[in-house]
Design an enzyme around this catalytic site. Structure first.
Site: not given
Length: 390
Positions: A61-64, A66, A176, A59, A80
């Site tokens: 997202g904004g974090f990076g 995985v 979050d 997956g 991640k």
């Protein structure tokens, strides 16, 4: 006269002999296990081998991003790889996650195996959760769970958050909580994940200074978007919003539904206030044998999302209320700030923050202008605090 032979032992050999007598095999194994419990520092090469050169995407997202990986001992992991607009921002997120989840162990928190911090790679290595995120089982019809299992997941999630708030040496605020950050293992036991926004705070500090909003719109408490004091109760609010989505098995904000049902939390309150909770539960497709638990869910969710943070319960009490060991008090109206109940897109002007901008703090609130705010956590001695970059 007898002569005694004098044998000289070096300090190191004496220490080694003493250690052999002192250290039993059981204790030696125990200490080695304890050493392995600490996050391990991996190299870029080790993670490339483990992930087969990052070939299995789980997956993003904004974090990076995985990736799935496995080590030679058979341990399957989720790697991640952190991404961001600058090295500084990536480093701050790295410190937020390692500095919080790396310090704690709990059955309902995802485990951090280790990390990599090199010039071209900042990565975190977590236990692999085979059943993915809770949101998949709430919002997709082909992957559903029984209400009994959802009840277990809600209680387990609450236990994990209660541990962060009340049992750690330094309180950890997650910031979050949402279905996408609740991961499920092979037995569908929940584990709170993604501590990229987390903050450590000294227990002597009841309130935290904030500069700029954080969290996910629709789950973030009002005080995170407005100039109000912030405490760990913001996680309680987010958990309440998660409970609503478990009750309805739908996203709280859904414009494809009739106007009165677009924002689910308001619809729930109206039914509760009119003493029509059973009708609500039936409409949500919850079976009769689960009505009592579902009614408890409704009361707990409404209690958690109270506008005034001092009116929200602490998470250890939430655990007991969900489990039925204590009675849930009748909640007050949690949405007195939403004057126009008939309109789920009611706007709240945040003039205290910026007279030219409107900020959303509920799923029912829409942005009237584009607000570009980036928040980054920075690890300090007592807490990870925020700075805002524009």
């Amino acid at each position: 006269m007898k002569r005694f032979q004098v044998i000289h032992y070096s300090k190191s050999s004496l220490k080694e002999a003493t250690d052999k007598q002192f250290m039993t095999l059981t204790m030696d194994k125990f200490l080695n296990d304890m050493e392995r419990e600490k996050p391990i520092r991996f190299t870029d090469q080790q993670l490339r081998i483990a992930t087969d050169n990052y070939s299995f995407l789980l997956g993003s997202g904004g974090f990076g991003v995985v990736y799935k990986g496995s080590f030679s001992n058979g341990t399957i992991v989720a790697v991640k790889v952190l991404r961001g607009s600058s090295d500084k921002r990536i480093d701050e997120q790295f410190m937020a996650e390692v500095g919080t989840i790396g310090k704690v162990h709990h059955f309902n928190l995802v485990r951090l195996y280790g990390f990599c911090f090199e010039r071209h790679l900042r990565a975190l290595v977590y236990e692999y959760m085979v059943n993915g995120a809770l949101e998949k089982y709430l919002f997709h019809e082909n992957t559903t769970l029984s209400f009994e299992k959802l009840h277990e997941i809600a209680v387990g999630t609450a236990r994990g958050i209660a541990y962060l708030h009340e049992e750690c040496q330094q309180r950890i605020i997650h910031y979050d909580i949402k279905p996408g950050n609740i991961l499920l293992d092979r037995n569908f036991c929940p584990k709170v994940a993604d501590f990229g926004l987390a903050k450590l705070c000294n227990r002597d500090n009841t309130h935290i200074s904030m500069t700029g909003g954080r969290g996910t719109p629709g789950y973030a408490a009002p005080e995170l978007w407005l100039p109000f004091p912030v405490t760990h109760k913001c996680d309680v609010y987010s958990f309440g919003m998660l409970l609503f989505e478990i009750i309805g098995r739908r996203r709280n904000h859904n414009i494809n539904l009739p106007e009165s049902q677009v924002w689910f939390p308001m619809w729930v309150w109206k039914r509760f206030d009119a003493e029509q909770v059973r009708d609500l539960i039936t409409a949500c497709g919850i079976e009769d044998q689960n009505c009592e638990i579902a009614e408890r869910f409704v009361r707990v969710a409404l209690s958690c999302v109270q506008y005034r943070l001092e009116s929200r319960p602490i998470m250890s009490v939430v655990v007991k209320m969900l489990g039925g060991s204590i009675e849930v008090p009748k909640p007050m109206n949690p949405f007195p700030h939403l004057v126009d109940w008939s309109s789920p897109t009611h706007l709240v002007q945040a003039s205290q923050i910026n007279a030219d901008k409107s900020i959303c703090f509920d799923s029912s609130v829409m942005l009237t202008k584009s607000v570009h705010v980036i928040t980054t956590p920075i690890l300090t001695k007592y807490e990870i605090y925020l700075k805002k970059f524009q």
